[in-house]
Design an enzyme around this catalytic site. Structure first.
Site, PDB file in Angstrom:
ATOM      1  N   TYR A  22      15.447  -0.148 -21.595  1.00  0.00           N
ATOM      2  CA  TYR A  22      14.985  -0.555 -20.261  1.00  0.00           C
ATOM      3  C   TYR A  22      13.561  -0.101 -19.929  1.00  0.00           C
ATOM      4  O   TYR A  22      13.093  -0.336 -18.814  1.00  0.00           O
ATOM      5  CB  TYR A  22      15.958  -0.019 -19.195  1.00  0.00           C
ATOM      6  CG  TYR A  22      17.378  -0.510 -19.381  1.00  0.00           C
ATOM      7  CD1 TYR A  22      17.673  -1.874 -19.304  1.00  0.00           C
ATOM      8  CD2 TYR A  22      18.428   0.371 -19.652  1.00  0.00           C
ATOM      9  CE1 TYR A  22      18.971  -2.338 -19.484  1.00  0.00           C
ATOM     10  CE2 TYR A  22      19.727  -0.079 -19.829  1.00  0.00           C
ATOM     11  CZ  TYR A  22      19.998  -1.434 -19.747  1.00  0.00           C
ATOM     12  OH  TYR A  22      21.278  -1.896 -19.924  1.00  0.00           O
ATOM     13  N   HIS A  99      17.695  -9.942 -16.000  1.00  0.00           N
ATOM     14  CA  HIS A  99      18.040  -8.785 -16.833  1.00  0.00           C
ATOM     15  C   HIS A  99      16.800  -8.355 -17.585  1.00  0.00           C
ATOM     16  O   HIS A  99      16.060  -9.210 -18.116  1.00  0.00           O
ATOM     17  CB  HIS A  99      19.150  -9.134 -17.830  1.00  0.00           C
ATOM     18  CG  HIS A  99      20.389  -9.597 -17.134  1.00  0.00           C
ATOM     19  ND1 HIS A  99      21.205  -8.741 -16.441  1.00  0.00           N
ATOM     20  CD2 HIS A  99      20.895 -10.841 -16.973  1.00  0.00           C
ATOM     21  CE1 HIS A  99      22.175  -9.445 -15.888  1.00  0.00           C
ATOM     22  NE2 HIS A  99      22.013 -10.719 -16.190  1.00  0.00           N
TER      23      HIS A  99
HETATM   24  C1  DQA Z   1      20.968  -5.179 -17.322  1.00  0.00           C
HETATM   25  C2  DQA Z   1      21.943  -5.553 -18.447  1.00  0.00           C
HETATM   26  C3  DQA Z   1      23.365  -5.158 -18.100  1.00  0.00           C
HETATM   27  O1  DQA Z   1      24.238  -5.499 -19.161  1.00  0.00           O
HETATM   28  C4  DQA Z   1      23.450  -3.663 -17.889  1.00  0.00           C
HETATM   29  O2  DQA Z   1      24.752  -3.298 -17.517  1.00  0.00           O
HETATM   30  C5  DQA Z   1      22.442  -3.151 -16.932  1.00  0.00           C
HETATM   31  C6  DQA Z   1      21.096  -3.709 -16.944  1.00  0.00           C
HETATM   32  C7  DQA Z   1      19.501  -5.455 -17.713  1.00  0.00           C
HETATM   33  O3  DQA Z   1      18.642  -5.381 -16.840  1.00  0.00           O
HETATM   34  O4  DQA Z   1      19.207  -5.677 -18.891  1.00  0.00           O
HETATM   35  O5  DQA Z   1      22.702  -2.220 -16.168  1.00  0.00           O
HETATM   36  O6  DQA Z   1      21.269  -5.989 -16.189  1.00  0.00           O
END
Ligand code: DQA
Length: 140
Positions: A22, A99
């Site tokens: 992330y 995402h």
């Molecule tokens: C997310 C992807 C999701 O699977 C995960 O649970 C997240 C972050 C992303 O930003 O890539 O918390 O939404």
């Protein structure tokens, strides 16, 4: 134009959790970037993050008549929250699902979103830029 940038469960830990997935920027600094990016395009932004499903549903319900669009990263709620899905379906405000990671290249359970069908579209896999691309989609 006014957009609500809505982040769900665990997104408050962005920058500290799994930085390889992330990134290392905090949600606060990402939000500041989104505000600048949107502002340069004449778009007003408001921000909310919650770890609580009901609070996210309330924010989605409350967007009707207030915002022109919602940029939503629901976090793991994406994969199983019928409550958030129903809240999106209940309003006429368009929602763009976001995402940061490419959920299709990760665990099997992340491939399924119960939200996409009721969203205008989806942006994923571009790190924090996924949010910027979602904002851009509202001004194109
Ligand atoms: C997310 C992807 C999701 O699977 C995960 O649970 C997240 C972050 C992303 O930003 O890539 O918390 O939404």
């Amino acid at each position: 134009m006014k957009l609500l940038i809505l982040n769900g469960v665990n997104l408050n830990l962005t920058g500290r959790r799994e930085p390889g997935v992330y990134g290392s920027d905090s949600l606060e600094s990402i939000n500041a970037e989104i505000a600048r990016f949107a502002g340069a395009r004449g778009v007003e932004t408001a921000f909310l993050q919650s770890n609580l499903e009901g609070e996210l549903c309330a924010a989605i319900q409350g967007a009707e008549g207030v915002y022109d669009g919602i940029v939503l990263n629901a976090g793991a709620f994406t994969h199983y929250s019928y409550a958030i899905r129903d809240a999106i379906a209940a309003i006429s405000v368009p929602v763009v699902e976001v995402h940061m990671s490419n959920v299709h290249s990760r665990e099997e359970f992340r491939r399924r979103s119960v939200l996409t069908e009721v969203c205008r579209g989806e942006v994923l896999g571009f790190g924090k830029n996924s949010y910027l691309l979602a904002v851009e989609s509202f001004v194109l």
